[in-house]
Enzyme design. Structure first.
Site, short mmCIF file in Angstrom:
data_model
loop_
_atom_site.label_atom_id
_atom_site.label_comp_id
_atom_site.label_asym_id
_atom_site.label_seq_id
_atom_site.Cartn_x
_atom_site.Cartn_y
_atom_site.Cartn_z
N SER A 1 0.72 -1.31 -0.13
CA SER A 1 0.18 -0.05 0.18
C SER A 1 0.86 1.23 0.10
O SER A 1 0.13 2.40 0.10
CB SER A 1 -0.97 -0.13 1.28
OG SER A 1 -1.85 -0.96 1.10
N LYS B 1 0.13 3.72 -2.89
CA LYS B 1 -0.83 4.97 -2.69
C LYS B 1 -0.08 6.40 -2.49
O LYS B 1 -0.86 7.43 -2.86
CB LYS B 1 -1.65 4.62 -1.64
CG LYS B 1 -2.49 3.47 -1.82
CD LYS B 1 -3.14 2.86 -0.44
CE LYS B 1 -4.16 1.69 -0.71
NZ LYS B 1 -4.17 1.02 0.67
N SER C 1 -5.59 3.37 4.77
CA SER C 1 -5.16 2.64 3.77
C SER C 1 -5.87 2.03 3.04
O SER C 1 -6.12 0.73 2.70
CB SER C 1 -4.13 1.47 4.23
OG SER C 1 -3.16 1.14 3.13
N LYS D 1 3.28 6.18 5.37
CA LYS D 1 2.32 5.67 4.63
C LYS D 1 2.84 4.02 5.13
O LYS D 1 4.17 3.47 5.02
CB LYS D 1 2.28 5.37 3.09
CG LYS D 1 1.27 4.50 2.52
CD LYS D 1 -0.26 5.18 2.72
CE LYS D 1 -1.18 4.04 2.58
NZ LYS D 1 -1.25 3.04 3.71
#
Length: 450
Positions: free
Chosen positions: A64, A67, A125, A243
Site C-alpha cells: 500500500s 498509494k 489505507s 504510509k
C-alpha cells in the site's frame, strides 16, 4: 473540465519523464544493531544525504505504499480537491471483493469529495478509495491511470519501479525499490495537503451525498509509529506519517519521517517478514522497529559538520601569461557541510581534485576551474566546484613572447623549416655540381685553343 485535463496531463508527464532527477548523495555508515526489513534507505532530508542503505536498489513489492504515487497523480490532475465530488459506484467497489483488501468503509452510492477520498486512502489505507479515485481520474480506464503512475516514476528518476494498479495488491510486475520510493515520497511531500493527511491518526468526515449523507464517520491510521493508542512499544513521538503497507508477498512496509533537534530524516523500510515459512502470520512489526531504531541511531550518532569553507584554499595550479605570478589558488565555490558520525573527524574526509594542469590568464575571481570529490571510507559524499580565488590579468608581453615561441617550436613550423633547409641543401649541392662542371668546361675550351 476533468476530461479535458486528463490528456493534457498525460502529455505533460511524458515530457517530465525525459527529465533526470538529481540523485541524493550517499554516505552509508555502519549501525550496531540488526534489522528485520529486506530493504532499507535512511536519508537526511536537510542535506539530501543517504546515511544508511540495505539492499536499497533491490526490487520489492511496495504493497500500500503504492498509494503515495496514487496521491501524486490524483492531486496533480484535479485542481479543486475540496469541491470536486465523486459518486462511489457498485462496479468499482465490487472489483475488490475477495481480495482481502484493506478498506476505508466507503459504500456504494456515497458522494464524497476528492479530499475526503484522499484521506480515506491514506489514513486507513483504503484500497477502495484508491480504486475509486483512479477510476474517476481516468474516466473508467484504470490502466491509463496506472500508465500515468509509471510515467511519473520515470520523470522522478526512478530506475526500478513499475506499477500495475493504484492500491498495491500483489502482482509480480508491481515493484519498486527503497531508493525509488524515497524519490517518490520526497516529491509527494512537496505537494499541498500530503504531509497533513499522512500525519493524522484519526480522520472524521461526513459524506456530502448518498444514502448516508451527513452521517459522521471516523477512520483510524494503520501507522503504529505515530499512534500511541495502537501499540505504545512501537510509538515514536518524533515520527511523522507517512504510509504503511503489507501483504504476504510484500511483507510489512513503512515509509515515515522523523524530526528532532533540528534534523529531519526519511526512512523507507520494505519487506519485513509478515508470515513464517509455514504461512503463519508474524506479529513482530519489523518495519516499525527498524525505522524507530534507525531514527534513534541517526539522532544520537550523526551531526552536521563543516567540511569546506569557501574562503580556504584547497590547492593550486600552474598559471600562464601572468606577470610575476605562476600559480593560481583554488577555493570551493561555496561552503559545504555534511552529515557525519560524531566519532569521525572531518580530517578523515578525502578531497580528490579534478582540475587541469595549468590555466591561462586572464582569470576572473569565482571562475570555475574544476571540481573536487569528497569521500569517506571509500564512499563518495559529494562533488563540489572549485573556482579561482582571485582575478588575474594577462600580460600581453608574455603572451606575445609565448606565441612567437610556440610558432617556432610548433610541429608545422619545424616541418616547413626542415623542408626549406632540405631544399637549400639540394640547391647548394646542385650549385656546386654546376660550378664544377662549368669550371671543367672552361678548362676544356682553354685546352682546345692551345
Amino acid at each position: 473540465m476533468k476530461k479535458k485535463l486528463f490528456p493534457i496531463l498525460c502529455f505533460f508527464l511524458v515530457l517530465c519523464s525525459m527529465l533526470p532527477a538529481a540523485p541524493a548523495s550517499a554516505a552509508t555508515f555502519n549501525i550496531d544493531f540488526e534489522t528485520y526489513s529486506a530493504a532499507i534507505e535512511l536519508v537526511n532530508l536537510d542535506t539530501d544525504t543517504i546515511v544508511y542503505q540495505k539492499n536499497a536498489t533491490a526490487r520489492r513489492e511496495p504493497a500500500s505504499t503504492t498509494k503515495i504515487m496514487t496521491f501524486i497523480i490524483v492531486s496533480e490532475q484535479i485542481q479543486d480537491l475540496d469541491n470536486t465530488q465523486v459518486t462511489v459506484t457498485k462496479e468499482v467497489v465490487d472489483q475488490l471483493l475477495g481480495t482481502g483488501s484493506s478498506l476505508s468503509g466507503i459504500k456504494e452510492g456515497d458522494v464524497l469529495t476528492v479530499m475526503q477520498l484522499l484521506n480515506c486512502m491514506m489514513v486507513p489505507s483504503g484500497n477502495d478509495a484508491a480504486l475509486v479515485l483512479a477510476d474517476y481520474v481516468s474516466n473508467g480506464n484504470v490502466a491509463a491511470f496506472v500508465e500515468l503512475m509509471n510515467q511519473k516514476a520515470q520523470g522522478l528518476g526512478c530506475q526500478d519501479t513499475h506499477f500495475t494498479n493504484p492500491h498495491g495488491l500483489h502482482d509480480d510486475e508491481h515493484y519498486t525499490t527503497a531508493h525509488d520510493l524515497y524519490l517518490i515520497t520526497k516529491y509527494a511531500m512537496s505537494l499541498p495537503h500530503f504531509t497533513d493527511i499522512c500525519d493524522q491518526t484519526r480522520y472524521t468526515y461526513t459524506p456530502v451525498g448518498g444514502p448516508e449523507a451527513g452521517q459522521e464517520r471516523t477512520l483510524v491510521t494503520t501507522n503504529r509509529l505515530i499512534d500511541p493508542n495502537l501499540d505504545p512499544d512501537l510509538y515514536y513521538r518524533y515520527a511523522r506519517g507517512i504510509k504503511t503497507g503489507s501483504h504476504d508477498q510484500a511483507g510489512y512496509c513503512l515509509v515515515s519521517t522523523a524530526t528532532r533537534g533540528g534534523y529531519s530524516y526519511m526512512c523507507v523500510a520494505l519487506g519485513s517478514p509478515s508470515v513464517d515459512e509455514n504461512g503463519n502470520k508474524i506479529s513482530t512489526r519489523g518495519e516499525m522497529i527498524d525505522s524507530k531504531n534507525l531514527y534513534e541511531w541517526a539522532f544520537n550518532s550523526l551531526s552536521m559538520k563543516d567540511v569546506l569553507n569557501s574562503e580556504d584554499a584547497v590547492g593550486e595550479i600552474d598559471l600562464k601569461y601572468a606577470w610575476n605570478k605562476d600559480k593560481l589558488l583554488l577555493v570551493p565555490a561555496k561552503n559545504y557541510s555534511t552529515i557525519m558520525p560524531d566519532s569521525v573527524d572531518v580530517s578523515s574526509i578525502i578531497l580528490t581534485k579534478n582540475v587541469p594542469e595549468e590555466i591561462e590568464a586572464p582569470v576572473k575571481k569565482g571562475q570555475k576551474i574544476g571540481t573536487a570529490t569528497l569521500s569517506y571510507a571509500g564512499q563518495d559524499l559529494a562533488t563540489v566546484d572549485l573556482v579561482a580565488a582571485e582575478s588575474v590579468e594577462r600580460s600581453e608581453l608574455l603572451h606575445s613572447a609565448d606565441t612567437v615561441k610556440s610558432i617556432f617550436t610548433s610541429t608545422w613550423f619545424l616541418v616547413i623549416a626542415g623542408i626549406i633547409l632540405f631544399l637549400l641543401l639540394i640547391y647548394v649541392v646542385l650549385a656546386l655540381i654546376y660550378n664544377r662542371k662549368k669550371k671543367n668546361l672552361r678548362k676544356i675550351k682553354k685546352y682546345r685553343r692551345m
